[in-house]
Design an enzyme around this catalytic site. Structure first.
Site, PDB file in Angstrom:
ATOM      1  N   HIS A  22       0.924  -1.168  -0.140  1.00  0.00           N
ATOM      2  CA  HIS A  22      -0.017  -0.173   0.180  1.00  0.00           C
ATOM      3  C   HIS A  22       0.623   1.543   0.389  1.00  0.00           C
ATOM      4  O   HIS A  22       2.450   1.015   0.594  1.00  0.00           O
ATOM      5  CB  HIS A  22      -0.872  -0.275   0.786  1.00  0.00           C
ATOM      6  CG  HIS A  22      -2.184  -1.128   1.436  1.00  0.00           C
ATOM      7  ND1 HIS A  22      -1.878  -1.875   0.982  1.00  0.00           N
ATOM      8  CD2 HIS A  22      -3.209  -0.982   1.195  1.00  0.00           C
ATOM      9  CE1 HIS A  22      -3.478  -2.426   0.712  1.00  0.00           C
ATOM     10  NE2 HIS A  22      -4.204  -1.748   0.903  1.00  0.00           N
TER      11      HIS A  22
ATOM     12  N   ASN B  51       8.523  -4.433   2.867  1.00  0.00           N
ATOM     13  CA  ASN B  51       6.621  -4.184   3.032  1.00  0.00           C
ATOM     14  C   ASN B  51       5.966  -4.316   4.963  1.00  0.00           C
ATOM     15  O   ASN B  51       5.674  -3.475   4.983  1.00  0.00           O
ATOM     16  CB  ASN B  51       5.797  -4.774   2.462  1.00  0.00           C
ATOM     17  CG  ASN B  51       4.624  -4.291   2.388  1.00  0.00           C
ATOM     18  OD1 ASN B  51       4.173  -3.246   2.816  1.00  0.00           O
ATOM     19  ND2 ASN B  51       3.891  -5.349   2.241  1.00  0.00           N
TER      20      ASN B  51
END
Length: 207
Positions: free
Chosen positions: A61, A92
């Site tokens: 994201h 991430n």
């Protein structure tokens, strides 16, 4: 509904995602459903979830889902593929996640923050999937507090790789991010204020 982005068709992802962040945005009861889907507002079509399958990269994201818990609609929209970029799992789920958590922690001291996140998109990057989604080597995040009397900003530039270093090791000036991305941030600010905040690379006021 809760964020704005600039989609880069050549790289099949956003070059920047921007949104305001307050305590209400992170204290809602929306549930994460991991329903990744193409963005219907991208006329040329965004990347597809299949582009990431068996690629070895996470669907990372840019605007974090945890920043979008205000309501279910906002949360679900954070899973549009236009808000997603290929990130190494160790990045991430590691230092990038730590940075996202730190931004939310700052809300306890600041009532409203302005956040801009994105990948550094350049020619010649590795690509994945049928849609040839570029795999960035670096990601940036800029956080601004425009509340008076003290206007302050902080910017980070991180390589897309595992790191055990403190997040503050990656603090840079906004000017440095602009040079890396070719994007002019905060250009609507008065010139003297824009110059002041974009040259700063200091984390003291954010500790």
């Amino acid at each position: 509904s809760a964020y704005t982005l600039s989609f880069n068709e050549a790289h099949e992802q956003a070059e920047w995602v921007a949104y305001t962040l307050s305590f209400s945005e992170i204290s809602g009861k929306a549930k994460r459903r991991d329903n990744f889907k193409s963005d219907p507002d991208i006329e040329t079509e965004s990347a597809h979830i299949n582009d990431y399958k068996r690629s070895g990269y996470d669907r990372g994201h840019l605007a974090p889902a945890a920043d979008m818990s205000k309501n279910q609609k906002v949360m679900d929209e954070s899973f549009y593929m236009s808000n997603i970029s290929p990130q190494k799992p160790s990045f991430n789920r590691g230092i990038w996640k730590k940075l996202e958590e730190q931004v939310r922690d700052w809300l306890y001291a600041d009532t409203l923050l302005y956040v801009v996140s994105g990948p550094v998109l350049i020619n010649g990057l590795e690509t994945i999937g049928e849609n040839q989604v570029s795999v960035p080597k670096y990601y940036y995040k800029i956080v601004a507090d425009f509340s008076l009397p003290e206007v302050k900003t902080i910017a980070f530039l991180m390589p897309n790789e595992k790191s055990k270093k403190p997040i503050y090791n990656y603090v840079v000036s906004i000017d440095s991010v602009e040079k890396a991305t070719g994007i002019d941030f905060f250009y609507l600010l008065p010139d003297n204020l824009e110059k002041q905040i974009e040259q700063t690379a200091d984390w003291v006021n954010w500790q």
